[in-house]
Design a protein around this motif. Structure first.
Motif, PDB file in Angstrom:
ATOM      1  N   ILE A 188       0.825  -1.202   0.000  1.00  0.00           N
ATOM      2  CA  ILE A 188       0.000   0.000   0.000  1.00  0.00           C
ATOM      3  C   ILE A 188       0.864   1.259   0.000  1.00  0.00           C
ATOM      4  N   LEU A 238     -12.354   3.886   2.015  1.00  0.00           N
ATOM      5  CA  LEU A 238     -10.981   3.391   1.997  1.00  0.00           C
ATOM      6  C   LEU A 238     -10.454   3.133   3.399  1.00  0.00           C
ATOM      7  N   PHE A 239      -9.565   2.139   3.519  1.00  0.00           N
ATOM      8  CA  PHE A 239      -8.837   1.926   4.761  1.00  0.00           C
ATOM      9  C   PHE A 239      -8.060   3.192   5.109  1.00  0.00           C
ATOM     10  N   VAL A 245      -4.829   3.612   3.115  1.00  0.00           N
ATOM     11  CA  VAL A 245      -5.029   3.931   1.697  1.00  0.00           C
ATOM     12  C   VAL A 245      -5.495   5.373   1.547  1.00  0.00           C
ATOM     13  N   SER A 246      -6.426   5.801   2.391  1.00  0.00           N
ATOM     14  CA  SER A 246      -6.855   7.203   2.368  1.00  0.00           C
ATOM     15  C   SER A 246      -5.654   8.124   2.555  1.00  0.00           C
ATOM     16  N   HIS A 291     -16.013   0.223   6.878  1.00  0.00           N
ATOM     17  CA  HIS A 291     -14.671  -0.062   7.389  1.00  0.00           C
ATOM     18  C   HIS A 291     -14.691  -1.377   8.161  1.00  0.00           C
ATOM     19  N   PRO A 312      -8.784   4.503  -6.974  1.00  0.00           N
ATOM     20  CA  PRO A 312      -8.839   3.508  -5.879  1.00  0.00           C
ATOM     21  C   PRO A 312     -10.157   3.564  -5.118  1.00  0.00           C
ATOM     22  N   ILE A 365     -12.659   0.301  -5.015  1.00  0.00           N
ATOM     23  CA  ILE A 365     -12.915  -0.326  -3.714  1.00  0.00           C
ATOM     24  C   ILE A 365     -14.382  -0.176  -3.331  1.00  0.00           C
ATOM     25  N   ASN A 396      -9.869  -5.167  -4.669  1.00  0.00           N
ATOM     26  CA  ASN A 396      -8.905  -5.425  -3.596  1.00  0.00           C
ATOM     27  C   ASN A 396      -7.994  -4.209  -3.433  1.00  0.00           C
ATOM     28  N   THR A 397      -7.659  -3.865  -2.195  1.00  0.00           N
ATOM     29  CA  THR A 397      -6.880  -2.647  -1.939  1.00  0.00           C
ATOM     30  C   THR A 397      -5.596  -2.588  -2.753  1.00  0.00           C
ATOM     31  N   ASP A 398      -4.826  -3.681  -2.735  1.00  0.00           N
ATOM     32  CA  ASP A 398      -3.558  -3.705  -3.465  1.00  0.00           C
ATOM     33  C   ASP A 398      -3.781  -3.552  -4.964  1.00  0.00           C
ATOM     34  N   LEU A 456      -4.886   0.030  -6.082  1.00  0.00           N
ATOM     35  CA  LEU A 456      -3.759   0.968  -6.169  1.00  0.00           C
ATOM     36  C   LEU A 456      -2.853   0.659  -7.352  1.00  0.00           C
TER      37      LEU A 456
END
Length: 438
Positions: free
Chosen positions: A64, A112-113, A116-117, A157, A232, A236, A261-263, A266
């Motif tokens: 991330i 976003l996590f 990530v934010s 979240h 992103p 997400i 997925n987060t990864d 991005l």
């Protein structure tokens, strides 16, 4: 005794960083060894805890932060961050830019996590500070407040969602109540709180600083800049929505889950930014890759320090300090909502990880919830508020804030730990007010 050892360990860390000016990563490694052995862990188990703590933390954050740094650097070098920041300043005015940043952070942070934010917004924050000659903390504090309140109060979240599942709370009601208490918490801990800390100096770290201020005609359009920055968020958010509209066993569900997925979100955003902020304006691949290499170099020490924070957290978890704290407070004659906040906050401060604090306290409180009949939605929010309290040096986000804002260790304690405590306490006040009317 375990709490005294932990307090002495944090004081030891403080002395290494402030008195002896030892590097943050090395200071954390020494502190882990001292605290682990003092808490009764065998020396080899302490080393094992350090290794698993570093690996567990960076396994989640390295991709991330790495992709985020590269993505942010391309956005900055291509003029996208400057275009977004200039538009925010023009639309809201110089006096209201802190509110503009708070609103932007709240919207981005809903899906976003926290990490990530942070990496999506930080290049915009740097650019606003550099181009408009605004103190970095003036825009940084509202951004941190926004992404923190969404992280601990609002589904989707993972923390609130997971605890809601344990307590069998209604997600929709939890979200509605969360928004009600998140807004005043954001206002107080963001733009208003900055006025108390504005005399502290903060600088953009070398390597992440804005290398060039573009002329108007050199800048990309606002539409393409903000669309690229929000890729992103869009991906997400889409992966969350498909749970309601797409059959789980379908190829479409698998594909959308993959790109959301987060990864992967991005990574996709990074490759799109190669075009929008690179090839589209005539840049060549070697120049773009040089930017990504410089971005990666700039966060190398940040990653090590964050890994060290993860190691410290794992040593505390493995030594059983969190469970010890919980046993001290269960059974106190106070409101179940306040008790939920106290238990979670104490575990958070001693263990560091908000996620660990959430799950430990949820397990402790579940029997209490059944006995008291208190609103499970408010109990979710009370636990979420407690998990934000006084973000300690054992948490990775503490070191992210310290390093990205070039703060000293005492400054981070004074600014960031107080800010997260304000968010936590404001949230608890909101929960207690709501408990009177729902």
């Amino acid at each position: 005794m375990p709490l005294i050892i932990l307090a002495v360990g944090i004081a030891f860390l403080f002395v290494l960083l402030v008195k002896f000016k030892l590097n943050g990563f090395l200071s954390l490694m020494l502190t882990c060894l001292v605290v682990g052995v003092a808490e009764g862990l065998p020396i080899m188990k302490t080393i094992s805890s350090i290794e698993s703590g570093v690996g567990g933390t960076l396994g989640h954050l390295a991709i991330i932060l790495g992709l985020g740094a590269m993505f942010g650097r391309l956005m900055a070098d291509g003029g996208g961050a400057q275009r977004i920041s200039m538009t925010l300043i023009e639309k809201f005015g110089r006096k209201n830019v802190t509110w503009a940043v708070a609103l932007t952070g709240f919207i981005v942070g809903i899906t976003l996590f926290w990490e990530v934010s942070f990496v999506v917004l930080i290049p915009i924050i740097f650019t606003i500070a550099a181009t408009a000659e605004i103190p970095l903390l003036e825009v940084g504090i509202p951004m941190l407040a926004a992404i923190s309140v969404t992280h601990c109060f609002l589904p989707p979240h993972p923390g609130p969602v997971a605890v809601a599942g344990i307590f069998k709370a209604n997600i929709g009601l939890t979200l509605a109540y969360g928004i009600i208490i998140a807004i005043p918490a954001l206002i107080v801990s963001g733009p208003l709180y900055y006025k108390l800390v504005k005399n502290n100096k903060s600088e953009i770290p070398k390597g992440l600083a804005i290398a060039k201020v573009f002329k108007e005609e050199e800048l990309p359009g606002f539409g393409i800049s903000v669309t690229t920055a929000l890729i992103p968020v869009i991906l997400i958010a889409g992966s969350l929505l498909i749970e309601f509209f797409v059959p789980k066993n379908s190829y479409a569900h698998t594909f959308l889950s993959f790109i959301g997925n987060t990864d992967m979100a991005l990574l996709i955003a990074f490759f799109i930014s190669l075009y929008t902020f690179g090839f589209r304006v005539g840049k060549k691949m070697p120049e773009l890759m040089n930017s990504t290499v410089e971005a990666a170099k700039s966060i190398a020490m940040i990653l090590l320090i964050i890994g060290g924070g993860g190691a410290f957290k794992q040593v505390i978890v493995d030594s059983g300090v969190g469970k010890y704290v919980a046993t001290l407070v269960v059974g106190l004659p106070i409101s179940p909502l306040v008790l939920a906040w106290v238990i979670t906050a104490l575990i958070r401060v001693t263990v560091g990880s908000a996620t660990v604090a959430l799950f430990m306290s949820a397990g402790i409180l579940l029997p209490l919830l059944a006995q008291t009949g208190v609103s499970p939605e408010l109990m979710v929010l009370a636990v979420g508020c407690g998990s934000m309290f006084c973000d300690p040096p054992t948490d990775a986000s503490f070191w992210m804030v310290k390093e990205y804002f070039s703060l000293t260790f005492p400054q981070t304690l004074k600014i960031w730990c107080v800010q997260t405590s304000i968010i936590s306490i404001m949230g608890l006040i909101g929960v207690m007010v709501l408990s009177l009317v729902v």
